[in-house]
Design a protein around this motif. Structure first.
Motif, short mmCIF file in Angstrom:
data_model
loop_
_atom_site.label_atom_id
_atom_site.label_comp_id
_atom_site.label_asym_id
_atom_site.label_seq_id
_atom_site.Cartn_x
_atom_site.Cartn_y
_atom_site.Cartn_z
N TYR A 215 0.42 -0.90 -0.15
CA TYR A 215 -0.37 0.07 -0.06
C TYR A 215 0.76 1.00 -0.22
CZ TYR A 215 -4.54 2.73 1.16
OH TYR A 215 -4.90 3.98 1.01
N ASP A 216 1.65 1.68 0.17
CA ASP A 216 2.49 2.61 0.62
C ASP A 216 3.23 2.65 -0.73
OD1 ASP A 216 4.61 0.31 -0.31
OD2 ASP A 216 6.05 0.80 1.78
N SER A 217 3.24 2.14 -2.08
CA SER A 217 3.08 2.44 -3.12
C SER A 217 2.61 3.97 -3.22
CB SER A 217 3.52 1.07 -4.14
OG SER A 217 2.54 0.54 -4.12
N LYS A 218 0.60 3.49 -2.96
CA LYS A 218 0.36 4.35 -3.65
C LYS A 218 -0.06 5.50 -2.55
CE LYS A 218 -4.05 2.97 -4.57
NZ LYS A 218 -3.83 2.85 -5.65
N THR B 183 -2.92 8.08 -2.79
CA THR B 183 -3.39 8.25 -4.73
C THR B 183 -3.16 7.67 -5.29
OG1 THR B 183 -0.73 8.35 -5.36
CG2 THR B 183 -0.65 10.17 -3.97
N GLU B 184 -3.54 7.74 -6.70
CA GLU B 184 -4.18 7.44 -7.62
C GLU B 184 -2.72 7.35 -8.96
OE1 GLU B 184 -7.81 6.01 -8.53
OE2 GLU B 184 -8.31 8.50 -9.03
N LEU B 185 -2.24 6.65 -10.32
CA LEU B 185 -1.64 7.59 -11.51
C LEU B 185 -3.10 8.30 -11.69
CD1 LEU B 185 0.69 4.58 -12.73
CD2 LEU B 185 1.19 6.97 -11.69
N LEU B 186 -2.52 9.59 -12.14
CA LEU B 186 -3.16 10.41 -13.00
C LEU B 186 -3.89 9.22 -14.24
CD1 LEU B 186 -4.18 13.60 -13.56
CD2 LEU B 186 -2.30 14.03 -15.13
N SER B 187 -4.90 10.15 -14.98
CA SER B 187 -5.29 9.22 -15.94
C SER B 187 -6.26 10.88 -16.98
CB SER B 187 -6.86 8.52 -15.60
OG SER B 187 -7.94 9.34 -15.57
N ASP B 188 -6.51 9.73 -18.37
CA ASP B 188 -7.03 11.03 -18.78
C ASP B 188 -8.86 11.75 -18.70
OD1 ASP B 188 -9.06 8.97 -19.54
OD2 ASP B 188 -8.45 8.64 -21.96
N PHE B 189 -8.72 11.60 -17.65
CA PHE B 189 -10.16 12.01 -17.19
C PHE B 189 -10.55 12.64 -15.80
CE2 PHE B 189 -14.34 11.86 -14.68
CZ PHE B 189 -15.37 12.62 -15.35
N TRP B 190 -10.89 14.16 -15.47
CA TRP B 190 -9.86 14.80 -14.15
C TRP B 190 -11.46 15.48 -14.02
CZ3 TRP B 190 -5.34 18.27 -16.19
CH2 TRP B 190 -4.50 17.56 -16.79
N ASP B 191 -11.40 14.58 -12.51
CA ASP B 191 -12.17 14.93 -11.57
C ASP B 191 -11.86 15.71 -10.02
OD1 ASP B 191 -12.07 12.91 -10.97
OD2 ASP B 191 -14.24 12.19 -10.74
N HIS B 192 -10.97 15.72 -10.43
CA HIS B 192 -10.18 15.98 -9.39
C HIS B 192 -10.19 17.20 -9.13
CE1 HIS B 192 -6.74 15.74 -11.51
NE2 HIS B 192 -6.72 15.85 -11.24
N ILE B 193 -10.48 18.62 -10.08
CA ILE B 193 -10.04 19.96 -9.51
C ILE B 193 -11.51 20.53 -9.71
CG2 ILE B 193 -9.11 21.55 -11.33
CD1 ILE B 193 -7.02 19.96 -12.28
N SER B 194 -11.71 21.22 -8.58
CA SER B 194 -12.59 21.76 -8.44
C SER B 194 -13.13 23.29 -9.06
CB SER B 194 -12.97 22.16 -6.77
OG SER B 194 -13.81 22.60 -7.00
#
Length: 708
Positions: A474-477, A488-499
């Motif tokens: 789990y420490d790899s995350k 965390t998770e790797l950034l994908s091509d869908f961004w819903d983490h920015i308000s």
């Protein structure tokens, strides 16, 4: 197959015909290639000069003309068949006469020579001198005859407040009309903004290679400004981000009817072409757009940046469904898109980016004594049992204490424990691209159950296998984002983490319906740049890109034509220099305690010439004002070469039909009489006294273009 009649091989015939076609300038692109689309059109039209060209050439005449009596008949079908094939390794392969791309009629967009100087709503000319996106309210009176509201004279009993429709004058030049549009321009009102003030600019800071290392904000037409940057910044820019006009017809401003699809695409093409030349080979460009033009602009970018350099189309959740009214059929539109292209994908340095996420329930085992080198001593305990044991409670006792909330409380406790003991929390995952040796161990682990097998890579890294799977820790995350450790998770091509909520006050400037979150630009710059890299935004708007680049230690160039008053980009940069703490400031630990920490930015304007005339026309409020203004035009500004001044003054502007035109149409007519090659003062003319540039303007302009 075409069998040559002249004793040539098929390939020899192709070479001879290609050489012949290249003698017709109409058929040769700027890169020296043959424009087969135009060849097809001339053949289809039986263009007389083209037929004459072929007939005068013995090889073409022998192969594509049929003699009848004393005449020759052009074998059109045979020639078109020939065009549709090209030689490859002494055999024929199909040649597509029409490329896949954006066409206007029979002509490819990439082959068009038109230049669109302006387009709404950014980099445009506004009626009435308005310079913000807020809109104006004016008094309109109801006309009983036409049953319409018309602007003044006012009947106080029949007044209605109506939002004014701003008018845009698109300016397009055909290639053969372009003379000095892209030549270097003079600058004026150049000033360096520093902490708590500004300084006179006498020179520019350059590195050992002569590249300017000052942050720049340039006010003026972005196409012309981009060409002014060419000499200093060719192959120097690491990343471009733009948020161009979306061409929806529903932006803050209304579109002039003359703005059509092809004009918008040509507008984008003109700027892409010069912007690409500014990019480093390892550089990239991000273009934000909505669904209306997504497909078209992707084809355009494929043509300019090449399909093999397209990285991704990133989907961005830019709004929330709540608050929308169900006025349109179909799903609510909350998504925008960012097209990500590199100049040369093989040279681009792709960075791994992470985004915050929630606890992953697949990591559901606690590994006891895993610090021991002896893996036979490792013991797996369900994380839920470990958490309850550490809390000194049974699940029954938890239910007695928390009742119906037990599940929520326990899940929170597990997530918290997993985060705090991440190096001991594991999940069993499928192997990803295992080597042959790893596959052997994997098979052994399937047979010998509950035994850990160790695979050691050449670099010393170890993979632990059990029951046919691999242990994932789990420490790899766990990574640090904005100064805080989180899952965390790797950034994908869908961004819903920015308000996008609450960004109105970022930078202490407002730009209705066009402002982008600083976190969005930060994410992009983290993906593509390092400190000191040059970032360019030539649709700057309220200045978000430059503000973020400044805080992140990137060099930046911003270009904007409109003046947004108190919400202008240079106001925002001054706020940043003086320590603005909104947006990403805390995340990147931005501070400006000293002048050195604060940094600086040079503001400079393209020195206006005919652009000034356009603005004066825009400020006119009546036909009479326009006529009065025009009397000075011929002596003060450059008019188009085909304008007959006396005829216009004595006949056109007094004609009843012209007088009856709406004011905005009259203004458009006046603007179209100006020579658009002379919108700004050329560097080569700047010392002419009629332009009234100061000695400092002239000196700074010379310093800007003096590349080592």
């Amino acid at each position: 197959m075409i069998v040559p009649n002249s004793g040539l091989t098929p390939n020899g015939l192709r070479i001879r015909i290609e050489d012949l076609l290249k003698t017709d300038k109409r058929l040769v692109t700027e890169s020296g290639d043959i424009n087969y689309t135009k060849v097809h059109k001339l053949v289809d039209d039986l263009d007389s000069s083209f037929i004459e060209l072929l007939l005068k050439n013995e090889v073409a005449k022998d192969n594509f003309f049929k003699p009848i009596l004393k005449s020759f008949i052009f074998e059109q079908k045979k020639f078109l068949e020939f065009l549709d094939y090209s030689s490859s390794n002494n055999s024929y392969s199909k040649y597509l006469g029409k490329e896949i791309g954006l066409y206007f009629g029979d002509e490819l967009l990439k082959d068009r020579g038109d230049v669109v100087l302006n387009f709404p709503y950014k980099d445009c000319v506004l009626e009435g001198g308005q310079s913000t996106e807020e809109g104006l309210s004016v008094d309109y009176t109801y006309d009983e005859k036409t049953k319409e509201y018309k602007e003044g004279p006012i009947d106080k009993n029949k007044v209605k407040k109506v939002k004014r429709r701003e008018i845009f004058y698109n300016e397009v030049l055909a290639r053969d009309e372009i003379d000095q549009v892209f030549s270097p321009k003079a600058f004026k009102n150049v000033v360096r903004y520093v902490k708590d003030g500004k300084e006179e600019v006498l020179n520019f800071t350059r590195d050992k290679d002569g590249v300017i290392r000052d942050n720049l904000i340039i006010k003026g037409n972005n196409l012309i400004a981009l060409h002014c940057l060419h000499k200093n910044f060719e192959n120097q820019v690491k990343a471009i981000y733009i948020d161009p006009p979306y061409n929806t017809g529903s932006d803050e401003f209304q579109y002039n009817d003359n703005f059509n699809h092809s004009a918008w695409l040509t507008f984008m093409k003109n700027r892409f072409e010069i912007a690409r030349e500014l990019l480093k080979d390892e550089g990239c460009i991000f273009v934000q757009i909505d669904h209306h033009e997504l497909g078209y602009i992707m084809v355009l970018m494929d043509q300019i940046f090449k399909p093999e350099n397209k990285v991704q189309v990133i989907s961005v959740k830019a709004a929330s469904v709540s608050g929308f009214k169900a006025v349109n059929p179909g799903p609510i539109d909350v998504t925008e898109y960012i097209l990500f292209y590199t100049k040369n994908k093989s040279k681009f340095d792709f960075k791994r980016n992470f985004v915050p996420t929630e606890y992953n329930k697949n990591y559901n085992k606690y590994l006891e004594t895993h610090n021991s080198e002896d893996t036979s001593k490792w013991e797996f305990i369900p994380i839920k049992d470990k958490v309850l044991k550490e809390a000194g409670k049974t699940e029954k006792e938890m239910k007695a204490q928390f009742g119906s909330s037990t599940k929520v409380v326990l899940e929170h406790m597990i997530a918290e424990y997993a985060f705090e003991h991440a190096s001991s929390i594991v999940s069993i995952r499928d192997l990803h691209k295992p080597t042959d040796k790893m596959k052997e161990l994997q098979e052994q682990s399937r047979i010998t159950r509950d035994t850990i097998f160790t695979y050691e890579k050449t670099n010393g890294e170890k993979t632990y296998l059990i029951n046919g799977g691999a242990l994932a820790f789990y420490d790899s995350k766990i990574h640090e984002i904005d100064g805080e450790k989180c899952v965390t998770e790797l950034l994908s091509d869908f961004w819903d983490h920015i308000s996008w909520a609450g960004i109105a006050k970022e930078g202490a400037v407002k730009l209705k319906n066009a402002k982008k979150p600083e976190k969005l630009i930060k994410q992009i710059l983290e993906m593509a740049t390092n400190k000191g890299d040059i970032v360019l935004d030539y649709h700057l708007g309220s200045g978000t890109t430059c503000a973020v680049a400044h805080k992140m230690g990137r060099q930046y160039i911003g270009i904007e034509q409109l003046n947004y008053g108190d919400n202008d980009s240079i106001i925002r940069i001054q706020n940043v220099i003086n320590g603005d703490q909104s947006g990403i400031s805390k995340a990147v630990k931005w501070k400006s305690k000293s002048k050195e920490e604060a940094g600086s930015c040079i503001y400079m304007e393209l020195a206006k010439y005919n652009e000034e005339a356009i603005e004066e026309i825009g400020e006119c409020e009546s036909y009479d004002e326009l006529c009065t203004l025009f009397k000075d035009f011929s002596s003060k500004y450059f008019l188009h070469y085909n304008v007959h001044i006396n005829k216009f003054i004595n006949e056109t502007i007094v004609d009843e039909k012209f007088v009856a035109l709406p004011l905005e149409k009259q203004k458009e007519m006046f603007i179209r009489m100006l020579d658009l090659n002379q919108l700004y003062i050329n560097k080569c003319d700047m010392e002419d006294s009629k332009f009234e540039l100061t000695e400092n303007d002239i000196a700074v302009t010379k310093a800007f273009y003096e590349v080592k």
